[in-house]
Motif scaffolding. Sequence first.
Motif, PDB file in Angstrom:
ATOM      1  N   HIS A  74       0.638  -1.509  -0.021  1.00 19.49           N
ATOM      2  CA  HIS A  74       0.233   0.256  -0.441  1.00 19.49           C
ATOM      3  C   HIS A  74       0.797   1.391   0.275  1.00 19.49           C
ATOM      4  O   HIS A  74       1.914   1.404   0.627  1.00 19.49           O
ATOM      5  CB  HIS A  74      -1.083  -0.185   1.159  1.00 19.49           C
ATOM      6  CG  HIS A  74      -2.148  -1.264   1.061  1.00 19.49           C
ATOM      7  ND1 HIS A  74      -3.063  -0.457   1.004  1.00 19.49           N
ATOM      8  CD2 HIS A  74      -2.248  -2.979   1.193  1.00 19.49           C
ATOM      9  CE1 HIS A  74      -4.112  -1.882   1.708  1.00 19.49           C
ATOM     10  NE2 HIS A  74      -3.013  -2.709   1.392  1.00 19.49           N
ATOM     11  N   LEU A  75       0.728   2.237  -0.121  1.00 17.69           N
ATOM     12  CA  LEU A  75       0.842   3.494  -0.153  1.00 17.69           C
ATOM     13  C   LEU A  75       0.762   3.813   1.228  1.00 17.69           C
ATOM     14  O   LEU A  75      -0.720   4.628   1.224  1.00 17.69           O
ATOM     15  CB  LEU A  75       1.115   4.587  -1.759  1.00 17.69           C
ATOM     16  CG  LEU A  75       1.123   4.326  -3.078  1.00 17.69           C
ATOM     17  CD1 LEU A  75       0.790   4.796  -3.780  1.00 17.69           C
ATOM     18  CD2 LEU A  75       3.008   3.745  -2.780  1.00 17.69           C
ATOM     19  N   ASP A  76       1.111   5.314   1.914  1.00 19.44           N
ATOM     20  CA  ASP A  76       0.220   6.058   3.044  1.00 19.44           C
ATOM     21  C   ASP A  76       0.620   7.572   2.113  1.00 19.44           C
ATOM     22  O   ASP A  76       0.762   7.022   1.632  1.00 19.44           O
ATOM     23  CB  ASP A  76       1.474   6.256   4.411  1.00 19.44           C
ATOM     24  CG  ASP A  76       3.112   6.836   4.452  1.00 19.44           C
ATOM     25  OD1 ASP A  76       3.130   7.071   2.344  1.00 19.44           O
ATOM     26  OD2 ASP A  76       3.937   6.552   4.024  1.00 19.44           O
ATOM     27  N   ARG A  77       0.102   8.027   3.235  1.00 21.73           N
ATOM     28  CA  ARG A  77      -0.503   9.229   2.696  1.00 21.73           C
ATOM     29  C   ARG A  77       1.103  10.281   2.339  1.00 21.73           C
ATOM     30  O   ARG A  77       0.131  11.198   1.407  1.00 21.73           O
ATOM     31  CB  ARG A  77      -1.047   9.959   4.055  1.00 21.73           C
ATOM     32  CG  ARG A  77      -0.112  10.357   4.815  1.00 21.73           C
ATOM     33  CD  ARG A  77      -0.314  11.267   6.129  1.00 21.73           C
ATOM     34  NE  ARG A  77      -0.844  12.359   5.673  1.00 21.73           N
ATOM     35  CZ  ARG A  77      -1.225  13.069   6.487  1.00 21.73           C
ATOM     36  NH1 ARG A  77      -1.113  13.356   8.270  1.00 21.73           N
ATOM     37  NH2 ARG A  77      -1.661  14.896   6.694  1.00 21.73           N
ATOM     38  N   TYR A  78       2.234  10.170   2.263  1.00 25.21           N
ATOM     39  CA  TYR A  78       3.551  10.336   1.883  1.00 25.21           C
ATOM     40  C   TYR A  78       3.954   9.827   0.700  1.00 25.21           C
ATOM     41  O   TYR A  78       4.418  11.055   0.416  1.00 25.21           O
ATOM     42  CB  TYR A  78       4.131  11.015   2.684  1.00 25.21           C
ATOM     43  CG  TYR A  78       3.386  11.398   4.144  1.00 25.21           C
ATOM     44  CD1 TYR A  78       3.770  12.578   3.999  1.00 25.21           C
ATOM     45  CD2 TYR A  78       3.609  10.682   5.389  1.00 25.21           C
ATOM     46  CE1 TYR A  78       2.501  13.233   5.033  1.00 25.21           C
ATOM     47  CE2 TYR A  78       3.071  11.355   6.906  1.00 25.21           C
ATOM     48  CZ  TYR A  78       2.800  12.407   6.265  1.00 25.21           C
ATOM     49  OH  TYR A  78       2.220  13.642   7.553  1.00 25.21           O
ATOM     50  N   GLY A  79       3.229   9.217   0.409  1.00 27.92           N
ATOM     51  CA  GLY A  79       3.522   8.247  -0.785  1.00 27.92           C
ATOM     52  C   GLY A  79       4.858   7.718  -0.815  1.00 27.92           C
ATOM     53  O   GLY A  79       5.527   6.397  -1.951  1.00 27.92           O
ATOM     54  N   PHE A  80       4.429   6.835   0.334  1.00 23.17           N
ATOM     55  CA  PHE A  80       5.632   5.330   0.681  1.00 23.17           C
ATOM     56  C   PHE A  80       5.180   4.114   0.786  1.00 23.17           C
ATOM     57  O   PHE A  80       4.080   4.372   0.917  1.00 23.17           O
ATOM     58  CB  PHE A  80       6.341   5.880   1.849  1.00 23.17           C
ATOM     59  CG  PHE A  80       7.487   7.286   1.667  1.00 23.17           C
ATOM     60  CD1 PHE A  80       8.944   6.323   1.840  1.00 23.17           C
ATOM     61  CD2 PHE A  80       7.450   8.284   2.035  1.00 23.17           C
ATOM     62  CE1 PHE A  80       9.785   7.729   1.677  1.00 23.17           C
ATOM     63  CE2 PHE A  80       8.055   9.154   2.302  1.00 23.17           C
ATOM     64  CZ  PHE A  80       9.065   8.911   2.495  1.00 23.17           C
ATOM     65  N   ILE A  81       5.336   2.929   0.102  1.00 27.28           N
ATOM     66  CA  ILE A  81       5.524   1.944  -0.011  1.00 27.28           C
ATOM     67  C   ILE A  81       5.525   1.079   1.192  1.00 27.28           C
ATOM     68  O   ILE A  81       6.415   0.968   1.858  1.00 27.28           O
ATOM     69  CB  ILE A  81       5.347   1.253  -1.258  1.00 27.28           C
ATOM     70  CG1 ILE A  81       5.501   2.520  -2.542  1.00 27.28           C
ATOM     71  CG2 ILE A  81       5.442  -0.106  -1.139  1.00 27.28           C
ATOM     72  CD1 ILE A  81       6.777   1.766  -3.518  1.00 27.28           C
ATOM     73  N   GLU A 319       6.774  10.797   9.464  1.00 28.62           N
ATOM     74  CA  GLU A 319       6.027  11.968  10.163  1.00 28.62           C
ATOM     75  C   GLU A 319       7.129  13.134  11.170  1.00 28.62           C
ATOM     76  O   GLU A 319       6.999  14.137  10.431  1.00 28.62           O
ATOM     77  CB  GLU A 319       4.625  11.375  10.616  1.00 28.62           C
ATOM     78  CG  GLU A 319       4.016  10.751  10.184  1.00 28.62           C
ATOM     79  CD  GLU A 319       3.294  10.736  10.781  1.00 28.62           C
ATOM     80  OE1 GLU A 319       2.003  10.200  11.115  1.00 28.62           O
ATOM     81  OE2 GLU A 319       2.901   9.053  12.052  1.00 28.62           O
ATOM     82  N   GLN A 320       8.022  12.706  11.660  1.00 29.27           N
ATOM     83  CA  GLN A 320       8.931  13.258  12.639  1.00 29.27           C
ATOM     84  C   GLN A 320       9.566  13.963  11.694  1.00 29.27           C
ATOM     85  O   GLN A 320      10.198  14.983  11.576  1.00 29.27           O
ATOM     86  CB  GLN A 320       9.655  12.239  13.378  1.00 29.27           C
ATOM     87  CG  GLN A 320       8.836  11.542  14.751  1.00 29.27           C
ATOM     88  CD  GLN A 320       8.288  10.282  14.321  1.00 29.27           C
ATOM     89  OE1 GLN A 320       7.837   9.930  12.962  1.00 29.27           O
ATOM     90  NE2 GLN A 320       7.635   9.930  15.145  1.00 29.27           N
ATOM     91  N   LEU A 321      10.633  13.220  10.125  1.00 27.25           N
ATOM     92  CA  LEU A 321      10.851  14.236   9.979  1.00 27.25           C
ATOM     93  C   LEU A 321      10.741  16.290   9.169  1.00 27.25           C
ATOM     94  O   LEU A 321      11.160  16.796   9.258  1.00 27.25           O
ATOM     95  CB  LEU A 321      11.664  13.245   8.383  1.00 27.25           C
ATOM     96  CG  LEU A 321      11.927  14.215   7.450  1.00 27.25           C
ATOM     97  CD1 LEU A 321      14.067  14.649   7.957  1.00 27.25           C
ATOM     98  CD2 LEU A 321      12.664  13.740   6.354  1.00 27.25           C
TER      99      LEU A 321
END
Length: 440
Positions: A74-81, A319-321
Amino acid sequence: DTFPCSPAVQHEGVSDFCRQASQSAVACFLGCTYCIALPVNDNSWHCEDHQPFVALAGKLTETQVLLSHADKLHLDRYGFIVTQEEAASRAARAKRTSAQARREQRHVQKWRHMLGNSREDFVRYWASRARKVKRRVRKGIPDEFRGLVWQYLSGGRELMQQHPGQYAQLLTTTNDAVDMEIMRDLNRTFPNHVFFHQRQGPGQQSLFHVLRAYSAHDSKVGYVQGMGFVTAILLMYMSEEEAFWTLVALLKGTTLQPPLEGMYQAGMPLLQQCLYQFQELLKQESPKLGCHLEQEGVVPSMYCTHWFNTIFAYSLPFEQLLRVWDVFLLEGLKVVFRVGIVLLTSAQDQLIAMPFEKLVGQLNSKTKFPVLSRHPDVLIRAALRIPVSRRLEVLREKHQQTLAEAAAAAADTCGNGSGSGGGSGSQHLAVAPVTMGPNR
């Protein structure tokens, strides 16, 4: 828009680059399911999950090989697989109560008011209400405004407006040696992000363009590996030209922030200074941990080089980044020191019990610091409670004095004709308070 490998599936809102097929393989997102689509002789496309299954004609990246063995990603909300389980976990963490949602909406409205209708509007607001802007940046910039605000805070937007057409001109220059260095690192830069995972795809092309343009803009710095992660973060939130000028603003500095180019220049003088400052600052903040690391022979260059030369882009959960970068764009490098101290002290009890080998592994982990399992607010609040400005300045002066004394001693040695070279030639002495590790 029906993707060829599954005529029944509609792809609403999928970016154009996700629909483009490469000559050898194409990344296909069927709703939330990731699959590798393969070319067949009749020029149609078929998913691995559908028949016929055809052997891949081209060569996949390492990431694509890994993904081709996963049935559901899946993709998270930031576009990471991510895996289905991780996607569900992140979605659960992102859920907000109605009260939290209203509070976030008010936060967005306040930012919309601050930004006004132009950069000039925001600059005027910032000049008259600097403390309010600082407080709101520390609370987190709304994601929909993040790319624009980063440009305003860094000065990149202003530079772009002052130099129309220069980026396009820089793209026409070539340097085969630099180009090869950049291309070698493209597949290592966020290969698990939808924009960068495809070999020679649109994301990698944009990254290549910006890095090549910067190497032409500043031949003294050229290209160094850590620059790729910094540039990639910018490209997730802005266009190529915007990312380029924001990178220029960061490395060349502004009236508000000193330049970062010393992180990447020959000898990396700024990075050496930061490593020295961090080592001393850790001893002040946590004498027990600092002493243990020193006794085990673990120096900052073994674990936090990439904290500084990528501004944590290689090291923190996204998210922390983002929250760290919000503060960094306004307040500069001191937030890297603060966050680094919080990471180490959050795992102090475990670290003190570890020998050398385990220490190095733990310190280079992206997830094994306890504070990273909590909400990003916890990390940011803890970091901002640590006063560092005055101490960093004192340590900077001490570092410069150490370098000056070492240089003077080297000059005296050469002047007296001692050493194997005698007095006929100059001998280069590399002076560094901390030996650099493998993470260049």
